[in-house]
Design an enzyme around this catalytic site. Structure first.
Site, PDB file in Angstrom:
ATOM      1  CG  ASP A   1      -2.790  -8.598  -7.117  1.00 49.42           C
ATOM      2  OD1 ASP A   1      -3.542  -7.644  -7.406  1.00 49.42           O
ATOM      3  OD2 ASP A   1      -3.189  -9.748  -6.900  1.00 49.42           O
TER       4      ASP A   1
ATOM      5  CG  HIS B   1      -2.042  -2.003  -8.734  1.00 53.59           C
ATOM      6  ND1 HIS B   1      -2.064  -3.331  -8.386  1.00 53.59           N
ATOM      7  CD2 HIS B   1      -1.579  -1.338  -7.632  1.00 53.59           C
ATOM      8  CE1 HIS B   1      -1.663  -3.476  -7.138  1.00 53.59           C
ATOM      9  NE2 HIS B   1      -1.355  -2.274  -6.659  1.00 53.59           N
TER      10      HIS B   1
END
Length: 504
Positions: free
Chosen positions: A479, A475
């Site tokens: 995204d 992450h």
């Protein structure tokens, strides 16, 4: 006079630092005996002697920076006057014993183990001292972090000496044993057996000079030498050892220990008598370390979807016979998933990227890692440039790499450089799982079991072959929108494979 020069250091590496000289001018050296150690940004490289003789001159001293093919030293092959000093070298004297008995001896050496691999564990000896061996007959098997390496006999004769027993750690280029040929071969076996003890102890009690880069790193991290476990020659501390120690110290202070790290509780005598303790293999230790490193480093998250495999299965059933007849390989599902991932990576390139410091490295190629379970553990052979390969080429390479993985024949180079990975837990019956990233990659796709399930299709309930898909991603770079988009594109390409032809 024979020149000792800097060997090839690896792709894009042009210079190194001379870390340690194991010999000094005037010392007698044998062919392939280690002379010095070089240190680059990534790996430590040992430089063997290209010939037997006397080390006449050292051109590049410890701490000097040298380029590829630069002159390190000179060896005088005519310095026979140094021969009487040979008995002083404890580890070398026994090697001459077979020759004194009227035969000739050949050293069994540790072969090249792969880029950046400096040591291995002796896993199995197929022969014992006194056994007769043929040339190229397998003597023993070594195990590195990733692969098993078989060591063949360099000559026909009798195995007169084994220097390292099963479970011992050996260095690349080191001596494993001695093969004797001629009339004195059998007689040499008993005399050479005790030589293993002095060879093993010849490095003890020696002052170890740690790598210059390691000293600097220890100073920056505030660590002392007794807080770092050295992995180099004679326990020498390397730069990567300091990084591991610093990471371990940071992890210990930033979080409470995980349950798995807690000491084992008391076990009653009856249970203990029925237990068996087996040392973890180097491969299993490496798997454990890398998986834990991935969890500690990446901001790992997993997103899920499901795919209707009806169309892929229909195409496979319709063309599998013609495909195998033309290409000589069976049509499987992995080539469809590989092509679908390539298609999705074009739209979401950050899943095919990696973080390097404070930069993101976007890769204009797809080197696909295909996770494969083997009797020794999980390995991930890499298929390079799959974005430029056909279905048949992908299936052939998957089959060939899979066979070599199971046989432990993969080289380190074949398991490095991947940019994305696919893991198929479905072959073992897994219905759902969250795969762990393969660092430094930013994404891994988990495939699972194909199972018939009732699905609502155009207002009617139909039984369809469904598979759950899981994308684990970092992450920090990917995204949520990008991860979901990637998985949706894979799903669309598999449910309508014509999209792959149209590139839509």
């Amino acid at each position: 006079m024979t020149e000792v020069r800097v060997p090839t250091l690896g792709e894009s590496v042009t210079e190194a630092t001379v870390a340690t000289w194991f010999k000094k001018p005037g010392d007698r050296v044998e062919a392939d005996e280690m002379l010095c150690e070089l240190e680059t940004d990534k790996v430590t490289v040992e430089v063997p002697s290209p010939a037997a003789g006397t080390l006449a001159e050292i051109v590049a001293n410890e701490g000097d920076t040298v380029g590829v093919d630069a002159l390190l030293a000179n060896i005088s092959e005519s310095g026979e006057a140094a021969a009487p000093a040979a008995p002083a070298a404890k580890s070398e004297a026994p090697a001459e014993a077979p020759a004194a008995s009227g035969g000739s001896s050949v050293d069994v050496m540790v072969p090249t183990l792969g880029e950046s691999v400096t040591e291995a564990t002796v896993s199995t000896w197929f022969k014992k001292v006194g056994d007769t061996v043929a040339q190229d007959e397998m003597l023993c098997e070594l195990e590195t972090d990733k692969v098993s390496v078989e060591v063949p006999s360099p000559a026909a004769g009798t195995l007169t000496e084994i220097l390292f027993d099963e479970g011992s750690t050996v260095e690349a280029g080191g001596k494993l044993g001695v093969i004797a040929s001629g009339d004195g071969a059998a007689a040499a076996a008993p005399a050479s057996a005790p030589a293993a003890a002095p060879a093993a102890s010849s490095s003890t009690g020696k002052d170890v000079e740690h790598a210059p880069a390691a000293k600097k790193a220890m100073a920056e991290a505030g660590l002392s030498a007794d807080q770092v476990q050295g992995s180099g020659r004679d326990g020498r501390i390397m730069k990567e050892d300091v990084a591991k120690a610093a990471a371990a110290a940071a992890a210990a202070t930033s979080a409470a220990p995980a349950p798995a790290a807690a000491p084992r509780g008391p076990v009653n005598a009856d249970d203990a008598s029925r237990e068996e303790r087996v040392k973890m293999t180097r491969l299993r230790q490496t798997i454990a370390r890398r998986l834990k490193d991935a969890q500690n480093t990446a901001a790992m998250l997993t997103t899920y979807n499901e795919v209707d495999m009806t169309e892929v299965m229909a195409i496979r059933n319709q063309y599998k016979d013609a495909f195998e007849k033309k290409h000589g390989v069976r049509m499987g599902f992995m080539s469809f998933f590989t092509k679908a991932c390539v298609h999705a990576l074009k739209e979401v390139p950050e899943v095919n990227a990696e973080i390097d410091g404070n930069e993101v490295v976007y890769k204009n190629y797809v080197h696909m890692g295909i996770a494969a379970g083997t009797p020794q553990g999980l390995v991930v052979p890499v298929l390079r440039d799959v974005d430029q390969k056909s279905f048949a080429e992908i299936e052939k390479e998957i089959g060939e790499k899979g066979r070599r993985a199971r046989d432990g024949k993969l080289s380190m180079a074949e398991m490095q450089g991947g940019s994305f990975t696919i893991s198929n837990g479905g072959v073992y019956g897994s219905l759902m799982s969250s795969p762990i990233l393969n660092p430094p990659q930013s994404g891994i796709l988990g495939m699972h079991k194909i199972q018939d399930r009732p699905m609502a299709i155009n207002g009617k309930v139909e039984i369809r072959p469904m598979m759950y898909l899981a994308l684990s991603y970092d992450h920090r770079i990917v995204d949520g929108k990008g991860a979901v988009t990637f998985l949706v594109r894979v799903k669309e390409a598999l449910e309508d494979p014509r999209r792959l032809l149209m590139d839509i």
